[in-house]
Design a protein around this motif. Structure first.
Motif, PDB file in Angstrom:
ATOM      1  N   VAL A 259       0.976  -5.256   5.695  1.00 55.24           N
ATOM      2  CA  VAL A 259       2.029  -6.189   4.625  1.00 55.24           C
ATOM      3  C   VAL A 259       1.421  -5.756   3.508  1.00 55.24           C
ATOM      4  CG1 VAL A 259       1.507  -8.066   3.920  1.00 55.24           C
ATOM      5  CG2 VAL A 259       1.583  -8.134   5.955  1.00 55.24           C
ATOM      6  N   GLY A 260       2.899  -5.050   2.699  1.00 50.90           N
ATOM      7  CA  GLY A 260       3.421  -5.355   1.293  1.00 50.90           C
ATOM      8  C   GLY A 260       2.091  -3.658   0.799  1.00 50.90           C
ATOM      9  N   ASP A 261       2.305  -3.755  -0.896  1.00 53.24           N
ATOM     10  CA  ASP A 261       1.989  -2.203  -0.958  1.00 53.24           C
ATOM     11  C   ASP A 261       0.288  -3.141  -1.240  1.00 53.24           C
ATOM     12  OD1 ASP A 261       3.652  -1.281  -2.011  1.00 53.24           O
ATOM     13  OD2 ASP A 261       4.349  -2.038  -4.344  1.00 53.24           O
TER      14      ASP A 261
ATOM     15  N   ALA B 123      -5.225 -13.669   4.828  1.00 58.67           N
ATOM     16  CA  ALA B 123      -3.467 -14.067   4.931  1.00 58.67           C
ATOM     17  C   ALA B 123      -3.421 -13.232   6.044  1.00 58.67           C
ATOM     18  CB  ALA B 123      -3.567 -12.839   3.618  1.00 58.67           C
ATOM     19  N   LEU B 124      -3.108 -14.283   7.017  1.00 66.60           N
ATOM     20  CA  LEU B 124      -2.632 -13.383   8.747  1.00 66.60           C
ATOM     21  C   LEU B 124      -1.142 -14.289   8.623  1.00 66.60           C
ATOM     22  CD1 LEU B 124      -5.392 -16.553   9.321  1.00 66.60           C
ATOM     23  CD2 LEU B 124      -5.554 -14.431   8.856  1.00 66.60           C
ATOM     24  N   TYR B 125      -0.286 -12.527   9.046  1.00 67.08           N
ATOM     25  CA  TYR B 125       0.897 -12.186   8.891  1.00 67.08           C
ATOM     26  C   TYR B 125       0.516 -11.755  10.440  1.00 67.08           C
ATOM     27  CZ  TYR B 125       1.664 -13.392   3.938  1.00 67.08           C
ATOM     28  OH  TYR B 125       2.005 -13.869   2.509  1.00 67.08           O
ATOM     29  N   ARG B 126       2.267 -12.453  10.713  1.00 72.31           N
ATOM     30  CA  ARG B 126       2.208 -11.575  11.810  1.00 72.31           C
ATOM     31  C   ARG B 126       2.986 -10.351  12.383  1.00 72.31           C
ATOM     32  NH1 ARG B 126       2.340 -14.021  16.442  1.00 72.31           N
ATOM     33  NH2 ARG B 126       2.731 -16.193  15.570  1.00 72.31           N
TER      34      ARG B 126
ATOM     35  N   TYR C 258       7.170  -4.479   3.406  1.00 75.07           N
ATOM     36  CA  TYR C 258       7.851  -4.255   2.132  1.00 75.07           C
ATOM     37  C   TYR C 258       7.999  -6.010   1.698  1.00 75.07           C
ATOM     38  CZ  TYR C 258       9.652  -0.453   4.845  1.00 75.07           C
ATOM     39  OH  TYR C 258      10.013   0.962   4.959  1.00 75.07           O
ATOM     40  N   LEU C 259       6.933  -6.555   1.994  1.00 76.23           N
ATOM     41  CA  LEU C 259       6.320  -7.398   1.384  1.00 76.23           C
ATOM     42  C   LEU C 259       5.952  -8.196  -0.015  1.00 76.23           C
ATOM     43  CD1 LEU C 259       4.764 -10.134   4.216  1.00 76.23           C
ATOM     44  CD2 LEU C 259       7.345 -11.162   3.111  1.00 76.23           C
ATOM     45  N   SER C 260       5.893  -9.020  -0.652  1.00 77.99           N
ATOM     46  CA  SER C 260       4.797  -8.917  -1.742  1.00 77.99           C
ATOM     47  C   SER C 260       3.684 -10.723  -1.462  1.00 77.99           C
ATOM     48  CB  SER C 260       5.429  -8.741  -3.261  1.00 77.99           C
ATOM     49  OG  SER C 260       4.413  -8.984  -4.068  1.00 77.99           O
ATOM     50  N   PRO C 261       3.178 -10.798  -1.058  1.00 81.64           N
ATOM     51  CA  PRO C 261       2.933 -12.454  -0.798  1.00 81.64           C
ATOM     52  C   PRO C 261       1.858 -12.718  -1.611  1.00 81.64           C
ATOM     53  CG  PRO C 261       2.040 -10.766   0.737  1.00 81.64           C
ATOM     54  CD  PRO C 261       2.988  -9.999   0.450  1.00 81.64           C
ATOM     55  N   ILE C 262       2.713 -13.650  -2.300  1.00 78.98           N
ATOM     56  CA  ILE C 262       2.175 -14.307  -3.686  1.00 78.98           C
ATOM     57  C   ILE C 262       1.036 -15.043  -3.580  1.00 78.98           C
ATOM     58  CG2 ILE C 262       3.141 -16.678  -3.555  1.00 78.98           C
ATOM     59  CD1 ILE C 262       4.126 -16.973  -6.522  1.00 78.98           C
TER      60      ILE C 262
ATOM     61  N   VAL D  18      10.213  -6.675  -3.917  1.00 75.70           N
ATOM     62  CA  VAL D  18       8.524  -6.741  -4.503  1.00 75.70           C
ATOM     63  C   VAL D  18       7.787  -5.739  -4.462  1.00 75.70           C
ATOM     64  CG1 VAL D  18       9.060  -9.482  -3.741  1.00 75.70           C
ATOM     65  CG2 VAL D  18       8.325  -7.758  -2.532  1.00 75.70           C
ATOM     66  N   ALA D  19       8.392  -4.356  -3.547  1.00 70.51           N
ATOM     67  CA  ALA D  19       7.283  -3.441  -3.141  1.00 70.51           C
ATOM     68  C   ALA D  19       8.079  -2.345  -3.283  1.00 70.51           C
ATOM     69  CB  ALA D  19       6.931  -3.343  -1.006  1.00 70.51           C
ATOM     70  N   GLU D  20       6.757  -1.196  -3.876  1.00 69.01           N
ATOM     71  CA  GLU D  20       7.159   0.216  -3.953  1.00 69.01           C
ATOM     72  C   GLU D  20       7.776   0.892  -2.619  1.00 69.01           C
ATOM     73  OE1 GLU D  20       8.579   2.788  -6.533  1.00 69.01           O
ATOM     74  OE2 GLU D  20       7.915   0.597  -7.209  1.00 69.01           O
ATOM     75  N   GLY D  21       6.850   0.504  -2.079  1.00 68.62           N
ATOM     76  CA  GLY D  21       7.304   1.205  -1.074  1.00 68.62           C
ATOM     77  C   GLY D  21       8.668   0.610  -0.087  1.00 68.62           C
TER      78      GLY D  21
END
Length: 404
Positions: free
Chosen positions: A327-329, A295-298, A305-309, A164-167
């Motif tokens: 978090v993510g791209d 968007a409160l990710y630990r 490498y996430l892609s939070p919808i 889900v992530a280019e990284g």
């Protein structure tokens, strides 16, 4: 062509509605796709009614009888479900298996070993690493070991892998995964459905009793695990302290009374927040009432490498996002000055002050453009076309995939 699409959640869960149903719709639009059999995993004693109505799509629920121990439940899944899937593939003459997420991909790998059917894994993320780094699974937990080794197996045997992530795609290439089988497909959103509507904003704010000058933050989702818990409520406390006329909306599947108590424990009055659990189709109404989103990710190394919808949904609704750094791209996008504000727990106050400026300065249409560019539905069909071409060029020994 006949396709079996495997999800790892209940058919009526929010993740299924927001991330699987749109993909079924895109698949059904391909003229060479004749039928799609969607298998969900149902863990409740009663099976839900399947609400989506799409041409070519049939629903086959896989029931997972609840066990006393979650580890036994996981082991039972990987013994019982491959047999059921093998039977469906044989009876329905399935040509292709598509798995949504790395946990479902483990089942895909096991089925492939028996049937030799080609399979794809979309939404491929380092799930084992997420759960380990977040403290949900210890390193020697059987669930972690199954997921860790299962992800490695998918990289070897899947025809197409869709991070889900280019990284993360870059990381997998550096680990000698063939580049041609790696196709980045972020979690997409229906930009028009979530798109901002001023009339809706006025109506919902009036129903919530929000004054015109109120600045409203919104949080959608769970607390704990991959997400901040107690830290989130400290962030909400600081928001109330630093933003004049602040109001908070929380839409969560977790018990509302517990969330309300935590808010009041950090100083909120009852008229300063709204807490409820809403179905996915009602979420846009409340996004339109808000001025920014959380968007409160630990934080942990693999979160990049996430892609939070939810970020795509927030942008589509015209909302800047206060996002955990790393978090993510999306971290790179926001760091470049677009889409919101990054924060760490040490910089929350600075981030909130910056968010006040962002809310006043940037047009909602600018965020919608970000959603279209990075999270638009067109990405699904584009990646699927490449994956179909790759799969047709690499038929299995038992099943030849034809794109008529």
């Amino acid at each position: 062509m006949k396709i079996l699409f495997l999800g790892y959640w209940s058919a009526n869960e929010g993740l299924s509605v927001s991330t699987i149903y749109p993909h079924l719709q895109v698949l059904a639009a391909f003229p060479f796709v004749d039928r799609i059999f969607y298998c969900s995993i149902e863990r409740e004693s009663t099976l839900p009614a399947f609400s989506i109505q799409l041409p070519k799509v049939s629903h086959i629920p896989l029931h997972s009888p609840p066990q006393q121990n979650v580890i036994l439940n996981k082991v039972n899944d990987f013994i019982l479900f491959p047999k059921k899937l093998n039977t469906i593939i044989a009876q329905e003459h399935i040509d292709l298996l598509i798995c949504r997420g790395a946990p479902a991909g483990i089942l895909g790998h096991l089925v492939h070993l028996y049937t030799k059917i080609p399979y794809w894994v979309e939404s491929f993320e380092p799930h084992a690493a997420y759960m380990l780094e977040s403290g949900v699974w210890p390193k020697w937990d059987l669930r972690y070991l199954i997921e860790h080794f299962g992800e490695s197996a998918q990289l070897r045997t899947a025809t197409a892998i869709m991070p889900v992530a280019e990284g993360y795609r870059s990381v997998l290439i550096s680990k000698a995964v063939p580049e041609e089988k790696l196709m980045t497909l972020p979690c997409t959103v229906d930009v028009d459905y979530f798109g901002f509507r001023e009339t809706t904003r006025r109506q919902v704010r009036a129903a919530l009793g929000l004054a015109d000058q109120a600045v409203c933050g919104i949080y959608v989702g769970k607390f704990g695990g991959l997400y901040y818990d107690e830290e989130a409520f400290e962030i909400f406390r600081l928001s109330r302290q630093l933003i004049p006329n602040f109001h908070l909306i929380i839409l969560s599947p977790q018990p509302a009374e517990e969330i309300r108590k935590k808010l009041m424990d950090v100083g909120f009055q009852e008229n300063e927040f709204f807490v409820d659990g809403k179905p996915h189709h009602e979420i846009p109404l409340y996004l339109h009432a808000a001025d920014f989103a959380y968007a409160l990710y630990r934080p942990s190394p693999s979160k990049k490498y996430l892609s939070p919808i939810k970020i795509g949904e927030y942008w589509a609704a015209g909302l800047p996002v206060m996002l955990s750094e790393g978090v993510g791209d999306e971290t790179e996008i926001i760091a470049a000055g677009k889409g919101g504000v990054l924060f760490t727990m040490k910089s929350v106050q600075t981030a909130l002050k910056e968010m006040r400026k962002v809310v006043e300065a940037v047009s909602k249409s600018d965020y919608k453009e970000l959603a279209i560019k990075y999270r638009g539905r067109r990405h699904i069909a584009q990646v699927y076309e490449k994956a179909f071409a790759l799969t047709a060029a690499k038929p299995s020994s038992d099943i030849y995939l034809q794109t008529k």
